[in-house]
Design a protein around this motif. Structure first.
Motif, PDB file in Angstrom:
ATOM      1  N   LEU A  84       0.841  -1.197   0.000  1.00 61.68           N
ATOM      2  CA  LEU A  84       0.000   0.000   0.000  1.00 61.68           C
ATOM      3  C   LEU A  84       0.875   1.246   0.000  1.00 61.68           C
ATOM      4  O   LEU A  84       1.954   1.261   0.604  1.00 61.68           O
ATOM      5  N   GLU A  85       0.374   2.274  -0.669  1.00 61.96           N
ATOM      6  CA  GLU A  85       1.110   3.533  -0.662  1.00 61.96           C
ATOM      7  C   GLU A  85       1.044   4.148   0.736  1.00 61.96           C
ATOM      8  O   GLU A  85       0.142   3.865   1.529  1.00 61.96           O
ATOM      9  N   VAL A  86       2.021   5.020   1.011  1.00 65.74           N
ATOM     10  CA  VAL A  86       2.167   5.534   2.361  1.00 65.74           C
ATOM     11  C   VAL A  86       0.935   6.300   2.823  1.00 65.74           C
ATOM     12  O   VAL A  86       0.554   6.253   3.991  1.00 65.74           O
ATOM     13  N   ASN A  87       0.255   7.007   1.913  1.00 64.32           N
ATOM     14  CA  ASN A  87      -0.920   7.786   2.313  1.00 64.32           C
ATOM     15  C   ASN A  87      -2.095   6.894   2.693  1.00 64.32           C
ATOM     16  O   ASN A  87      -3.052   7.351   3.316  1.00 64.32           O
TER      17      ASN A  87
ATOM     18  N   TYR B 293     -10.222  -3.480  -0.797  1.00 63.46           N
ATOM     19  CA  TYR B 293      -9.530  -4.210   0.268  1.00 63.46           C
ATOM     20  C   TYR B 293     -10.454  -4.347   1.476  1.00 63.46           C
ATOM     21  O   TYR B 293     -11.343  -3.513   1.692  1.00 63.46           O
ATOM     22  N   LEU B 294     -10.200  -5.422   2.254  1.00 55.93           N
ATOM     23  CA  LEU B 294     -10.981  -5.675   3.467  1.00 55.93           C
ATOM     24  C   LEU B 294     -10.022  -5.789   4.653  1.00 55.93           C
ATOM     25  O   LEU B 294      -9.105  -6.619   4.654  1.00 55.93           O
TER      26      LEU B 294
ATOM     27  N   GLY C  92     -11.294   6.098   1.758  1.00 60.98           N
ATOM     28  CA  GLY C  92     -12.378   5.681   0.887  1.00 60.98           C
ATOM     29  C   GLY C  92     -13.078   4.438   1.371  1.00 60.98           C
ATOM     30  O   GLY C  92     -13.452   3.578   0.562  1.00 60.98           O
ATOM     31  N   GLY C  93     -13.230   4.313   2.693  1.00 61.04           N
ATOM     32  CA  GLY C  93     -13.818   3.110   3.248  1.00 61.04           C
ATOM     33  C   GLY C  93     -15.005   3.380   4.143  1.00 61.04           C
ATOM     34  O   GLY C  93     -15.384   4.526   4.407  1.00 61.04           O
TER      35      GLY C  93
ATOM     36  N   PHE D 192     -12.398  -0.775   2.010  1.00 63.02           N
ATOM     37  CA  PHE D 192     -11.975   0.519   1.471  1.00 63.02           C
ATOM     38  C   PHE D 192     -11.429   0.362   0.062  1.00 63.02           C
ATOM     39  O   PHE D 192     -10.908  -0.682  -0.334  1.00 63.02           O
ATOM     40  N   VAL D 193     -11.608   1.456  -0.706  1.00 70.13           N
ATOM     41  CA  VAL D 193     -11.083   1.536  -2.068  1.00 70.13           C
ATOM     42  C   VAL D 193     -10.179   2.762  -2.094  1.00 70.13           C
ATOM     43  O   VAL D 193     -10.651   3.893  -2.240  1.00 70.13           O
ATOM     44  N   PRO D 194      -8.857   2.582  -1.908  1.00 74.67           N
ATOM     45  CA  PRO D 194      -7.966   3.749  -1.812  1.00 74.67           C
ATOM     46  C   PRO D 194      -7.869   4.513  -3.128  1.00 74.67           C
ATOM     47  O   PRO D 194      -7.826   3.922  -4.212  1.00 74.67           O
TER      48      PRO D 194
END
Length: 762
Positions: free
Chosen positions: A661-664, A705-706, A741-742, A758-760
């Motif tokens: 995952l990206e840092v943000n 993702y869950l 985004g979750g 969530f959907v980053p």
């Protein structure tokens, strides 16, 4: 109530030479071996010297802030005082030991540390036995055993009964000791994987001797050796047990056989930390056989080990006395003097009995150097002090020393007087020696009738314990031991030689590979150079353009490397700054007494750590843009387990895909995970000692993702309104869920589950 030190002191003269009963009776041999075995198991092993003394431990207690660490320090303090009580037998040490372990029990009850509480209760029971309060000791042991069995720590339950029995034996409570070992063997038969059958049965065999039933003791010990001798099991205790018994009854062939077997086990099994009494027993057998060189060799090994343990001083100085006497016997006077002065300098005697044996050793040396007047005064002082301490058994041997002294100096009446005070021992070798001394005295005095009687007794004893067949068997046993040792050395050397051959073969192979590779490389270089020369004229312009292009690409690569380095440096500094803030919070917490404030600071530390771990993973990774979540979550859970001192009470079950995952996105996910897991640890298992927390991170769909954190704890009350939750942690999780985004959902069924899908955004 003091330990039965009379049993120890009666066998001071060489760890086993005692004077326990009249005329070599069976009761005397039984009592003798009983005392010997009690010494072997409970005293000779000693206690390892503590890295900290009582003052150091008290100082550490003042500085320590956590109750768990304080409990362990109190346990160590009890052990220190109990060891000092064994050495000096001062009641103040026993009272201090009981006081220390009671504080450990109180602290563990206060903090609900059940494991440490019942461990401390077990130790309290041992101290109560030393104090003579057997009822209180039994209550403590019963509570400890019930906890060990309930928590399925069957090995600890068995060990606790063995320790309880040993403590009872030290105080002469042999019936209590036997019942303790019976309980240990009963638990073993129910849970065979939790104990060592040979060790437990050895304690039972020993107890038979202490209860004056040597036939059953010998039978049990022989059964142990027969059952386990071919199973690669350490039988050192059973073998030395039999060696000591057979030596006392004059069967030196079997004594040497079993003692050499015990020494082999000592040298084979690394878990034997204090083998001093094995070497001491072997030295005694060689002493009885008149082999002074071997006797000195093994007494020196014994003394070297005993100087490194907290052992009663009589054993230390009496062992040195045997070395000194055998050196004098061999005419090595300077070696005897060196042994005496070295021990006195490095370990000056402190206890009354230690000082007595130090005087006796000095008397040997003064007599050997011709200072007979000084030696006589010292011998008489030793007897006077032994009489005041009522150490009758050891005093008999002191009479023997003084009688020999007067005989050597032709003062026959005085020699006769002290010889008559010696009595009769329970050890056949000792009786033989006494009878020969009386024969020499009477013959020099002209009392032929009495001399003949003592000579006949001497020859009868000599013939009963030594004959040509036995001597041959003993020589064969020694030869077999030396042969086995040499064969082991040869096997070791052979293995070393084979290893060296393999290494040499591998070195040659490596050399050939290097030479072959170098040859191939050289051929390639020649071909490349030839090709370069052929095409040089046609490639000058291309080479120039390539140089320009390479320069441009190089500059770009350098800029990219510099950028990556700067990004890593930023992550590193962010992580360091967060650590500094965490350190400041920790420092501040030491000045705050308000529990809510402390809890808030602790929560802040944990949140900062979850973020700091992200930055740490980024600057340690080659990829500075994304975080490996499987590795990150593993480290985060380990940190939380350490923070809350879980010690395996709560088990983490992880189901985590290999996700980057990206840092943000990683930072909010880490914070949500920290809040959810912390909530479960703190509130899910309030009335339980164990539990399970499941952590799941899955890639549900292409970009979805869950994240789920669930436990099998108490959950929320049935009518609890989730909309009424306004805690900082819950609001933080809701806000962070929206940020990535979750959507945060809570399920209250068979525990509590916090789920975020969530959907980053990229």
């Amino acid at each position: 109530m003091k330990p039965k030190t009379s049993l120890y002191r009666q066998i001071i003269t060489g760890l086993q030479l005692g004077r326990l009963s009249p005329a070599g009776s069976f009761y005397g041999i039984s009592t003798y071996v009983s005392a010997l075995l009690l010494l072997l198991t409970l005293s000779s092993r000693g206690q390892a010297l503590y890295p900290m003394n009582g003052s150091d431990l008290k100082g550490a207690l003042k500085l320590e802030k956590t109750d768990t660490a304080k409990i362990r320090l109190y346990q160590k303090l009890r052990k220190f005082y109990a060891g000092q009580y064994l050495i000096e037998q001062k009641k103040v040490y026993l009272d201090s030991a009981i006081g220390a372990i009671k504080k450990a029990v109180e602290l563990s009850e206060k903090d609900h540390e059940d494991s440490l509480k019942y461990q401390s209760l077990k130790y309290l029971g041992l101290s109560y036995i030393q104090a003579g309060d057997t009822l209180a000791a039994k209550r403590c042991q019963a509570l400890a055993e019930r906890y060990f069995l309930t928590s399925r720590h069957f090995d600890l339950a068995i060990k606790s009964w063995i320790g309880f029995g040993e403590a009872a034996d030290r105080m002469g409570l042999y019936t209590l000791g036997m019942s303790s070992y019976r309980k240990a063997i009963s638990l073993f038969f129910k849970h065979p994987a939790a104990g060592n059958e040979a060790n437990i049965r050895y304690h039972i065999a020993q107890e038979y001797f202490l209860l004056k039933n040597p036939a059953e003791g010998e039978k049990e010990a022989l059964a142990i050796v027969a059952k386990f001798k071919n199973k690669n099991i350490n039988l050192d205790q059973a073998n030395v047990f039999l060696a000591a018994y057979y030596r006392t009854v004059g069967d030196y062939r079997r004594a040497l056989k079993y003692c050499l077997a015990s020494v082999r086990d000592v040298e084979k099994f690394s878990e034997i930390n204090e083998p001093d009494y094995y070497y001491g027993e072997l030295a005694l057998i060689y002493d009885a056989l008149g082999e002074s060189e071997n006797c000195i060799k093994y007494y020196k090994k014994t003394l070297e080990l005993r100087t490194k343990t907290a052992i009663e001083e009589e054993f230390l100085f009496r062992t040195a006395g045997f070395i000194i006497k055998n050196f004098i016997k061999l005419g090595k006077i300077s070696a005897a003097l060196n042994q005496f002065t070295t021990l006195r300098k490095e370990h000056p005697p402190r206890s009354p009995i230690g000082k007595i044996f130090d005087l006796q050793n000095q008397a040997y040396c003064e007599d050997a150097t011709g200072k007979s007047a000084i030696a006589e005064r010292l011998y008489l002082r030793v007897i006077d002090k032994l009489t005041s301490l009522q150490l009758l058994g050891v005093r008999s041997l002191a009479y023997e020393d003084l009688s020999n002294f007067y005989l050597t100096h032709h003062r026959f009446d005085e020699a006769k007087m002290f010889a008559e005070k010696m009595g009769t021992g329970s050890d056949l070798f000792e009786n033989k020696r006494f009878e020969f001394l009386r024969f020499k005295i009477d013959s020099t005095r002209g009392d032929d009738h009495s001399a003949l009687g003592h000579y006949l007794s001497f020859t009868k004893l000599r013939d009963s314990i030594t004959n040509e067949s036995k001597n041959r068997d003993i020589a064969e046993l020694q030869l077999q031991y030396e042969t086995d040792k040499k064969e082991n050395d040869i096997r070791y050397l052979k293995k070393s030689g084979d290893l060296q051959k393999k290494q040499l073969k591998q070195a040659r192979l490596d050399q050939n590979l290097i030479l072959g590779g170098s040859s191939v490389l050289l051929i390639l270089l020649v071909l490349l150079y030839r090709s370069y020369r052929i095409n040089k004229s046609n490639t000058i312009e291309i080479d120039q353009k390539n140089k320009v292009l390479n320069l441009t690409v190089g500059e770009k690569d350098e800029l990219l490397k510099e950028k990556e380095w700067l990004i890593k440096e930023v992550h590193h500094r962010v992580k360091n700054n967060l650590q500094i803030v965490m350190g400041l919070l920790q420092r501040q917490s030491s000045f705050i007494n308000n529990k809510d404030a402390l809890s808030a600071i602790k929560n802040s530390e944990q949140r900062m750590n979850s973020v700091a771990l992200i930055h740490q993973k980024l600057y340690q990774s080659d990829n500075v843009m994304t975080v490996n979540m499987a590795e990150y979550i593993e480290e985060l859970l380990g940190y939380l387990a350490s923070c809350f001192n879980l010690d395996g009470a709560i088990i983490f079950q992880k189901d985590i895909d290999c996700i980057e995952l990206e840092v943000n996105v990683a930072v909010p996910v880490g914070l949500i995970l920290n809040e959810a897991v912390t909530n479960s640890i703190k509130y899910a298992f309030r009335d339980r000692n164990s539990g399970i927390i499941k952590v799941l991170l899955k890639k549900a769909e292409a970009h979805k993702y869950l994240l789920s954190v669930s436990d099998n704890g108490d959950g929320l009350p049935a009518n609890f309104d989730l909309q009424q939750i306004h805690s900082m942690g819950f609001n933080l999780m809701k806000g962070l869920s929206k940020q990535i985004g979750g959507n945060l959902k809570i399920f209250n069924k068979e525990g509590l589950e916090i789920r975020v899908e969530f959907v980053p955004c990229s």
